[in-house]
Scaffold this active site. Structure first.
Site, short mmCIF file in Angstrom:
data_model
loop_
_atom_site.label_atom_id
_atom_site.label_comp_id
_atom_site.label_asym_id
_atom_site.label_seq_id
_atom_site.Cartn_x
_atom_site.Cartn_y
_atom_site.Cartn_z
N ASP A 96 5.44 0.13 11.38
CA ASP A 96 4.76 -0.84 10.50
C ASP A 96 5.42 -2.21 10.59
O ASP A 96 5.77 -2.82 9.59
CB ASP A 96 4.79 -0.33 9.05
CG ASP A 96 3.82 -1.10 8.14
OD1 ASP A 96 2.84 -1.66 8.66
OD2 ASP A 96 4.04 -1.12 6.92
N LYS A 141 13.04 0.61 -3.43
CA LYS A 141 11.67 0.85 -2.98
C LYS A 141 11.24 2.20 -3.53
O LYS A 141 11.83 3.23 -3.22
CB LYS A 141 11.59 0.84 -1.45
CG LYS A 141 10.15 0.94 -0.93
CD LYS A 141 10.09 0.71 0.56
CE LYS A 141 10.35 -0.73 0.92
NZ LYS A 141 9.23 -1.63 0.58
N GLY A 152 0.79 -1.21 0.00
CA GLY A 152 0.00 0.00 0.00
C GLY A 152 0.83 1.26 0.00
O GLY A 152 0.33 2.33 -0.38
N MET A 153 2.09 1.16 0.42
CA MET A 153 2.90 2.36 0.56
C MET A 153 4.02 2.47 -0.45
O MET A 153 4.59 3.54 -0.63
CB MET A 153 3.50 2.42 1.98
CG MET A 153 2.46 2.64 3.05
SD MET A 153 3.22 2.98 4.66
CE MET A 153 3.90 1.38 5.06
N ALA A 154 4.39 1.39 -1.13
CA ALA A 154 5.53 1.46 -2.05
C ALA A 154 5.55 0.22 -2.94
O ALA A 154 4.88 -0.78 -2.66
CB ALA A 154 6.83 1.58 -1.28
#
Length: 465
Positions: free
Chosen positions: A135, A41, A22-24
């Site tokens: 996270d 990333k 969801g973030m990268a």
């Protein structure tokens, strides 16, 4: 993002996409200058247009890149090119812990504890540098060969969260199944204890085969509310054979009130080390599945091919058992399954590389060794054979001999072989190292039968000819 494949970011040639979250998005890339592969990333393109975000990204990325720890994935570089913001990291081919976790299938208990312990050590380093991960989850726990773990994605959630409008529920960026109650409610009081809660979720999942809150298809808000208000389902409800000591660690890590959890990664490391030692013990009340196979007697000297006295090539160890029967640990004599690189009982390197230091020979023409006989405490009755090299002694993982007693410092002392004898040296321990009752202030040579005390733990030193 697939448009990046075949393109260059700086000097890096993007080869393939290897992950997406969801973030990268994560890519494998080739670095010609060093002839190696790296992982890149790439953050969402929308962020690169915001100068405030870029300033924050550079500041956080620099802080993360300064973290150095054996269990933290190294950051090699970071940058921005044509609206693509990226971080360059070590490429790890072994996959993630997430790939090893199967629904309703617990991991082997020792593997689960080992993975969580390594992660906790990485967090200890980060927290000491005022960096909170935010996270923690199996997908961010990378595995090299033989279960060596590297924690990745430090600070990514913080970088993105500070630049993102929170959802209507107030929930911040993260993975709902692993988020602490304070993260789930969007509280600003997210800190080190939040990471320890998330790590407790990972341990719960590893030993039960399921996460405690949330089912497939549940909305993020539903899962978040369960973290805040639902009581924790006891781990042994799903894993009846789980030792109570392990369940106690999980329950404390998953207290909804941060003040009732472990207050630091160091505290949780101590608890996990105590669990490890209990599981290794010969009689601790657990089922046989959790008991180590270890002999209470010192192992015989490893057979060697005799080399030149006083020099020449080092002696070559001969395997004491055929691989099909497992490998007997030189140090503690525990039998290990074929293919293991490190002893599951004491952590000793099973490759035999340390035997190359065994140059001094006894009257029988074979190398002689030192032996520690543990006289009290959690290791009472255990024996450890030592090569003619340097052995570290302390309370935590990373030492050659781990003594899980709070009177023993994290890095307490070293024992080294020099000029034909073993010398013990205290490493500024809190409670001191004593030889025959006298606290040592400088390195001291050891004699046959000397009594050494590390904190409250007493060891008898002998030489095996």
């Amino acid at each position: 993002m697939s448009a990046l494949i075949g393109k260059k970011l700086g000097q890096l040639e993007v080869v393939e996409q290897i992950g997406q979250g969801g973030m990268a998005t994560v890519y494998k890339a080739y670095q010609p200058a060093l002839d190696r592969f790296v992982a890149i990333k790439v953050l969402p393109a929308t962020y690169a247009k915001d100068p405030t975000f870029m300033e924050r990204f550079i500041r956080e990325a620099r802080a993360i890149a300064k973290l150095y720890h054996p269990h933290i994935l190294p950051v090699h570089d970071f940058g921005d090119q044509d609206g693509t913001t990226y971080i360059v990291m070590e490429y790890v081919s072994g996959g993630t812990l997430k790939r090893r976790l199967k629904p309703s299938q617990p991991m082997p208990l020792r593997d689960a504890i080992d993975a969580v312990l390594q992660t906790c050590q990485a967090l200890e380093c980060a927290h000491q540098h005022n960096i909170v991960h935010r996270d923690i989850k199996p997908g961010n726990m990378l595995l090299r060969s033989d279960n060596f773990l590297l924690l990745s994605d430090f600070g990514i959630a913080k970088i993105l969260e500070a630049n993102t409008a929170l959802t209507r529920t107030g929930v911040g960026i993260g993975t709902p199944q692993y988020m602490s109650p304070e993260q789930s409610t969007g509280s600003p009081n997210v800190g080190p204890r939040s990471d320890l809660y998330s790590l407790g979720i990972v341990l719960y999942q590893a030993v039960t085969g399921r996460v405690p809150f949330g089912s497939p298809g549940d909305a993020p808000l539903t899962i978040s509310l369960k973290h805040v208000s639902e009581p924790l389902p006891p781990p042994r409800q799903f894993a009846p054979d789980l030792p109570q000591l392990v369940e106690q660690v999980i329950i404390k890590a998953l207290e909804k009130d941060p003040d009732k959890r472990y207050q630091s990664a160091t505290e949780m490391i101590d608890a996990l080390n105590n669990v490890n030692m209990a599981l290794r013990g010969p009689s601790v009340g657990f089922s046989s599945a959790f008991q180590a196979v270890a002999s209470p007697f010192p192992p015989p000297p490893t057979p060697v091919e005799q080399g030149p006295i006083g020099g020449g090539q080092p002696s070559t160890p001969v395997s004491p058992l055929p691989p099909a029967q497992g490998v007997a640990c030189f140090r503690c004599s525990a039998i290990n399954l074929p293919g293991k690189l490190f002893c599951t009982a004491c952590g000793y390197d099973l490759s035999g590389r340390r035997a190359q230091n065994d140059r001094a020979l006894g009257v029988n023409g074979r190398p002689y060794y030192a032996r520690f006989s543990m006289m009290n405490g959690p290791l009472s009755g255990r024996h450890f054979t030592l090569h003619q090299d340097t052995t570290s002694i302390g309370r935590t993982t990373g030492n050659d001999i781990i003594i899980p007693d709070l009177t023993v410092s994290r890095q307490h002392a070293i024992l080294r072989f020099e000029n034909g004898q073993w010398v013990v040296e205290d490493k500024n321990s809190a409670n001191g190292t004593f030889v025959n009752g006298a606290r040592i202030r400088w390195p001291q040579a050891l004699n046959e039968g000397d009594q050494i005390r590390f904190g409250d733990e007493i060891v008898i030193f002998n030489v095996i000819q």
